[in-house]
Enzyme design. Structure first.
Site, PDB file in Angstrom:
ATOM      1  CB  SER A  44       7.409  14.603 -23.842  1.00 30.68           C
ATOM      2  OG  SER A  44       6.503  13.674 -24.362  1.00 30.68           O
ATOM      3  CG  HIS A  85       3.777  15.553 -19.715  1.00 31.56           C
ATOM      4  ND1 HIS A  85       3.435  16.139 -20.912  1.00 31.56           N
ATOM      5  CD2 HIS A  85       4.743  14.657 -20.008  1.00 31.56           C
ATOM      6  CE1 HIS A  85       4.163  15.608 -21.881  1.00 31.56           C
ATOM      7  NE2 HIS A  85       4.970  14.704 -21.358  1.00 31.56           N
ATOM      8  CG  ASP A  91       1.632  18.989 -21.378  1.00 29.46           C
ATOM      9  OD1 ASP A  91       2.254  19.080 -20.300  1.00 29.46           O
ATOM     10  OD2 ASP A  91       1.756  18.026 -22.151  1.00 29.46           O
TER      11      ASP A  91
END
Length: 480
Positions: A328, A220, A250
């Site tokens: 992230s 993402h 992901d």
């Protein structure tokens, strides 16, 4: 005639009180009385104090009056006065002066009790604390600011003490020092629709897994971006190419072209991780490079189904280390500096999730096989949200934390809407709950993912607060 015992009691008390009163008269003097000292100190009889003392002030031999102490290197131990502040009288061979030494007529020298160098506020290094204090007294005599101690050791260098507590027990700092060179900051750009000008739209983190520039991050982080720029710890920047993406897991693999060998992080075995282990998360939240957070492993196998992802085969690592959109893609490491997960998801304060390193190994192995066989990577559809399945228990927990949380117990809960994406353009917002798409009920996040793959237009009904809102989102086809 025999004296009654009761009559002896006052006499006994007087005898006990006599030495006590003698001790009180010498209060404030810990050393034995020198010859010629009064039984009681009387400050009024002390001689006037000089305005300046080269060696600093000290107590006289009787411990009654403040006098000028002898400076460092001056004689002491016979008829001379006491040594100044921080100095002690030492006779040859380093023996401290004593009454016995004085009786033998041995002279000594005033030596500083501290032997380590110190750095002063005047940016000068002094051989010991006493020399700094002497310099400070000279400075004050010239009506200049006093010199104060800034640090132990010479100016411009740290003082490494292997026996200090911070040196022994700062194991987190040791881990960070080991892994930080292999953690990268990722900046993402998109072209504006009309001007075609590139603007930065998001940032994230990643970590280097091969010396020739392969970098692992979250899918993402890099999907739906026209340009990906990577910045190393030393500040060098590189354009990155997306090599492979697994949106379901992901995980993404990108590559930079770099001359020379890069530092790498090794993957640990997440299957061996234990609840309660210390972990370190590092990344670039809000573009603040190499920001470190720490925590423990809350659980090692938080199944995707527990999070409401019915078709998920992922067992996430749950931790209370702070994870957000900015870090992230960065590594979650154990105290050996091994990557045991990718920081990926924060649900609420103290509840964050990471993709286990065993999943990363599987992804890298499959990616290597695909590239070795020359398989093309197909385009994927993307709307730009991060979501999780809503269950009755999670809905209750979120409602306890947020009073305005919608009155629903199923659907796809939007954790984040990524800027400049179809989701933002369509009007989706953080904390919305998707309850239907194209007339079909949405029970989980997987329902949304399945529809995105099949449909070119998404007519959504979202619950926002106590209202149901119609929103249309058109997915984009992107290179993974």
């Amino acid at each position: 005639m025999q004296i009654p015992r009761a009559a002896l009691l006052p006499l006994l008390l007087l005898l006990l009180a006599a030495p006590a009163s003698a001790q009180l008269s010498r209060a404030g003097r810990s050393a034995p009385l020198a010859a010629g000292c009064p039984d009681r100190c009387e400050p009024a009889r002390c001689p006037p104090q000089p305005e300046h003392c080269e060696g600093g002030r000290a107590r006289d031999a009787c411990g009654c009056c403040e006098v000028c102490g002898a400076p460092e290197g001056a004689a002491c131990g016979l008829q001379e006065g006491p040594c100044g502040e921080g100095l002690q009288c030492v006779v040859p061979f380093g023996v401290p002066a004593s009454a016995t030494v004085r009786r033998r007529a041995q002279a000594g020298l005033c030596v500083c009790a501290s032997s380590e160098p110190v750095c002063g506020s005047d940016a000068n290094t002094y051989a010991n604390l006493c020399q700094l204090r002497a310099a400070s007294r000279r400075s004050e005599r010239l009506h200049r600011p006093p010199v104060i101690v800034l640090q132990r050791g010479a100016c411009g260098q740290g003082q490494e003490d292997p026996n200090s507590l911070r040196h022994k027990y700062n194991f987190i700092a040791d881990v960070v020092e080991k892994i930080a060179p292999a953690v990268v900051h990722i900046e993402l750009f998109r072209k504006l629709p009309f001007s075609k000008r590139e603007v930065p739209v998001a940032s994230g983190s990643g970590f280097i897994v091969s010396e020739d520039g392969l970098i692992v991050t979250n899918a993402h982080v890099v999907t739906n971006k026209h340009r990906v720029k990577v910045e190393l710890k030393n500040g060098a920047t590189y354009e990155a190419k997306i090599k492979d993406v697994d949106e379901k897991a992901d995980i993404a693999l990108i590559k930079i072209d770099h001359q020379g060998k890069l530092p790498v992080l090794l993957l640990g075995r997440s299957s061996e991780l234990r609840p309660g282990e210390f972990v370190v998360a590092i990344g670039s939240p809000f573009s603040l490079q190499n920001t470190v957070t720490t925590g423990i492993v809350s659980t090692t196998q938080r199944g995707g189904k527990e999070l409401g992802l019915r078709n998920s085969d992922m067992d996430y690592i749950q931790t209370d280390a702070i994870i957000n959109y900015g870090n992230s893609g960065g590594p979650l490491v154990n105290l050996d500096g091994e990557v045991i997960g990718i920081n990926t998801l924060k649900v609420t304060a103290g509840i964050s999730f990471a993709i286990p390193s065993d999943k990363i190994k599987k992804f890298l192995t499959e990616s290597h096989d695909r590239q070795a066989k020359g398989k093309a990577i197909t385009k994927k559809k993307y709307i730009g949200i991060r979501m999780m399945s809503l269950t009755s228990s999670k809905a209750k927990e979120l409602k306890d934390r947020h009073r305005d949380f919608p009155d629903v117990i199923s659907g796809a809960y939007i954790i984040e809407v990524i800027p400049d994406t179809p989701a933002e353009a369509g009007g989706l917002k953080e904390n919305d709950v998707i309850i239907s798409i194209n007339g079909q009920s949405v029970v989980s996040a997987n329902d949304v993912s399945d529809v995105i793959k099949r449909e070119s237009t998404l007519n959504m009904v979202v619950r926002r607060g106590n209202e149901d809102i119609m929103i249309t989102v058109i997915p984009e086809e992107i290179d993974p």
